[in-house]
Design a protein around this motif. Structure first.
Motif, PDB file in Angstrom:
ATOM      1  N   GLU A  37       0.721  -1.263   0.185  1.00  0.00           N
ATOM      2  CA  GLU A  37      -0.041   0.123  -0.128  1.00  0.00           C
ATOM      3  C   GLU A  37       0.821   1.322   0.092  1.00  0.00           C
ATOM      4  O   GLU A  37       0.383   2.324  -0.675  1.00  0.00           O
ATOM      5  N   ILE A  38       2.016   1.143   0.487  1.00  0.00           N
ATOM      6  CA  ILE A  38       2.862   2.240   0.587  1.00  0.00           C
ATOM      7  C   ILE A  38       3.371   2.449  -0.823  1.00  0.00           C
ATOM      8  O   ILE A  38       3.330   3.677  -1.289  1.00  0.00           O
ATOM      9  N   ALA A  39       3.846   1.596  -1.489  1.00  0.00           N
ATOM     10  CA  ALA A  39       4.347   1.298  -3.037  1.00  0.00           C
ATOM     11  C   ALA A  39       3.188   1.922  -3.969  1.00  0.00           C
ATOM     12  O   ALA A  39       3.581   2.877  -4.736  1.00  0.00           O
ATOM     13  N   ASP A  40       1.947   1.453  -3.615  1.00  0.00           N
ATOM     14  CA  ASP A  40       0.773   1.984  -4.441  1.00  0.00           C
ATOM     15  C   ASP A  40       0.255   3.372  -4.058  1.00  0.00           C
ATOM     16  O   ASP A  40      -0.441   4.051  -4.689  1.00  0.00           O
ATOM     17  N   GLY A  41       0.718   3.931  -2.768  1.00  0.00           N
ATOM     18  CA  GLY A  41       0.260   5.313  -2.564  1.00  0.00           C
ATOM     19  C   GLY A  41      -1.166   5.134  -1.726  1.00  0.00           C
ATOM     20  O   GLY A  41      -1.735   6.186  -1.898  1.00  0.00           O
ATOM     21  N   THR A  42      -1.277   4.233  -1.370  1.00  0.00           N
ATOM     22  CA  THR A  42      -3.040   4.148  -0.878  1.00  0.00           C
ATOM     23  C   THR A  42      -2.829   3.776   0.612  1.00  0.00           C
ATOM     24  O   THR A  42      -4.004   3.852   1.226  1.00  0.00           O
ATOM     25  N   CYS A  43      -1.664   3.887   1.181  1.00  0.00           N
ATOM     26  CA  CYS A  43      -1.645   3.778   2.920  1.00  0.00           C
ATOM     27  C   CYS A  43      -1.934   5.034   3.397  1.00  0.00           C
ATOM     28  O   CYS A  43      -1.216   6.057   2.792  1.00  0.00           O
ATOM     29  N   GLU A  44      -2.981   5.222   4.125  1.00  0.00           N
ATOM     30  CA  GLU A  44      -3.478   6.592   4.781  1.00  0.00           C
ATOM     31  C   GLU A  44      -2.288   7.462   5.462  1.00  0.00           C
ATOM     32  O   GLU A  44      -2.231   8.495   5.159  1.00  0.00           O
ATOM     33  N   ASP A  45      -1.461   6.941   6.190  1.00  0.00           N
ATOM     34  CA  ASP A  45      -0.590   7.737   6.981  1.00  0.00           C
ATOM     35  C   ASP A  45       0.674   6.461   7.432  1.00  0.00           C
ATOM     36  O   ASP A  45       0.564   5.952   8.329  1.00  0.00           O
ATOM     37  N   PRO A  46       1.271   6.384   6.352  1.00  0.00           N
ATOM     38  CA  PRO A  46       2.633   5.372   6.216  1.00  0.00           C
ATOM     39  C   PRO A  46       3.468   5.497   7.511  1.00  0.00           C
ATOM     40  O   PRO A  46       3.400   4.241   8.063  1.00  0.00           O
ATOM     41  N   GLN A  47       3.548   6.561   8.055  1.00  0.00           N
ATOM     42  CA  GLN A  47       4.731   6.671   9.503  1.00  0.00           C
ATOM     43  C   GLN A  47       3.638   5.940  10.463  1.00  0.00           C
ATOM     44  O   GLN A  47       4.176   5.307  11.173  1.00  0.00           O
ATOM     45  N   GLN A  48       2.676   6.366  10.830  1.00  0.00           N
ATOM     46  CA  GLN A  48       1.726   5.948  11.743  1.00  0.00           C
ATOM     47  C   GLN A  48       1.422   4.560  11.579  1.00  0.00           C
ATOM     48  O   GLN A  48       1.495   3.853  12.564  1.00  0.00           O
ATOM     49  N   VAL A  49       1.107   4.218  10.501  1.00  0.00           N
ATOM     50  CA  VAL A  49       0.679   2.878  10.193  1.00  0.00           C
ATOM     51  C   VAL A  49       1.982   1.992  10.412  1.00  0.00           C
ATOM     52  O   VAL A  49       1.668   0.882  11.467  1.00  0.00           O
TER      53      VAL A  49
END
Length: 66
Positions: A37-49
Protein backbone atom coordinates in the motif's frame (compact mmCIF):
# COMPACT_ATOMS: atom_id res chain seq x y z
CA UNK A 1 -4.69 0.75 5.34
CA UNK A 2 -5.22 3.17 8.17
CA UNK A 3 -4.06 3.21 11.78
CA UNK A 4 -7.27 1.58 13.08
CA UNK A 5 -6.89 -1.31 10.66
CA UNK A 6 -3.25 -1.76 11.65
CA UNK A 7 -4.27 -1.87 15.32
CA UNK A 8 -6.85 -4.56 14.51
CA UNK A 9 -4.19 -6.64 12.74
CA UNK A 10 -1.84 -6.27 15.71
CA UNK A 11 -4.61 -7.38 18.09
CA UNK A 12 -5.40 -10.36 15.84
CA UNK A 13 -1.74 -11.35 15.92
CA UNK A 14 -1.66 -10.99 19.70
CA UNK A 15 -4.79 -13.15 19.97
CA UNK A 16 -3.20 -15.79 17.71
CA UNK A 17 0.15 -16.02 19.50
CA UNK A 18 -0.64 -19.43 21.00
CA UNK A 19 -0.76 -20.73 17.43
CA UNK A 20 2.62 -19.21 16.66
CA UNK A 21 2.65 -20.35 13.03
CA UNK A 22 -0.60 -18.49 12.42
CA UNK A 23 0.65 -15.44 14.30
CA UNK A 24 3.84 -15.42 12.24
CA UNK A 25 1.90 -15.73 8.98
CA UNK A 26 -0.40 -12.88 9.98
CA UNK A 27 2.59 -10.74 10.89
CA UNK A 28 4.23 -11.38 7.52
CA UNK A 29 0.95 -10.64 5.72
CA UNK A 30 0.54 -7.38 7.64
CA UNK A 31 4.03 -6.17 6.76
CA UNK A 32 3.62 -7.11 3.10
CA UNK A 33 0.19 -5.45 2.89
CA UNK A 34 1.57 -2.23 4.35
CA UNK A 35 4.56 -2.23 2.02
CA UNK A 36 2.34 -2.79 -1.01
CA UNK A 37 0.00 0.00 0.00
CA UNK A 38 2.90 2.37 0.60
CA UNK A 39 4.29 1.48 -2.83
CA UNK A 40 0.86 2.02 -4.41
CA UNK A 41 0.27 5.27 -2.54
CA UNK A 42 -2.89 3.94 -0.88
CA UNK A 43 -1.67 3.81 2.74
CA UNK A 44 -3.38 6.69 4.56
CA UNK A 45 -0.61 7.57 7.02
CA UNK A 46 2.42 5.36 6.29
CA UNK A 47 4.51 6.54 9.23
CA UNK A 48 1.77 6.00 11.83
CA UNK A 49 0.65 2.70 10.28
CA UNK A 50 4.26 1.47 10.36
CA UNK A 51 4.62 2.54 14.01
CA UNK A 52 1.52 0.53 14.85
CA UNK A 53 2.57 -2.54 12.85
CA UNK A 54 6.06 -2.71 14.33
CA UNK A 55 4.44 -3.29 17.74
CA UNK A 56 4.04 -6.93 16.70
CA UNK A 57 7.74 -7.32 17.51
CA UNK A 58 6.81 -6.90 21.19
CA UNK A 59 4.42 -9.88 21.03
CA UNK A 60 6.16 -12.95 22.38
CA UNK A 61 5.82 -15.96 20.11
CA UNK A 62 8.36 -18.13 18.24
CA UNK A 63 9.29 -16.96 14.75
CA UNK A 64 10.89 -19.69 12.70
CA UNK A 65 12.30 -19.32 9.23
CA UNK A 66 13.46 -22.14 7.01
Amino acid sequence: MNVSEAKEWVNDIKDSRRDFEMAHCLEDELYLKILREIADGTCEDPQQVAKEAIKTQDINFPRYCA
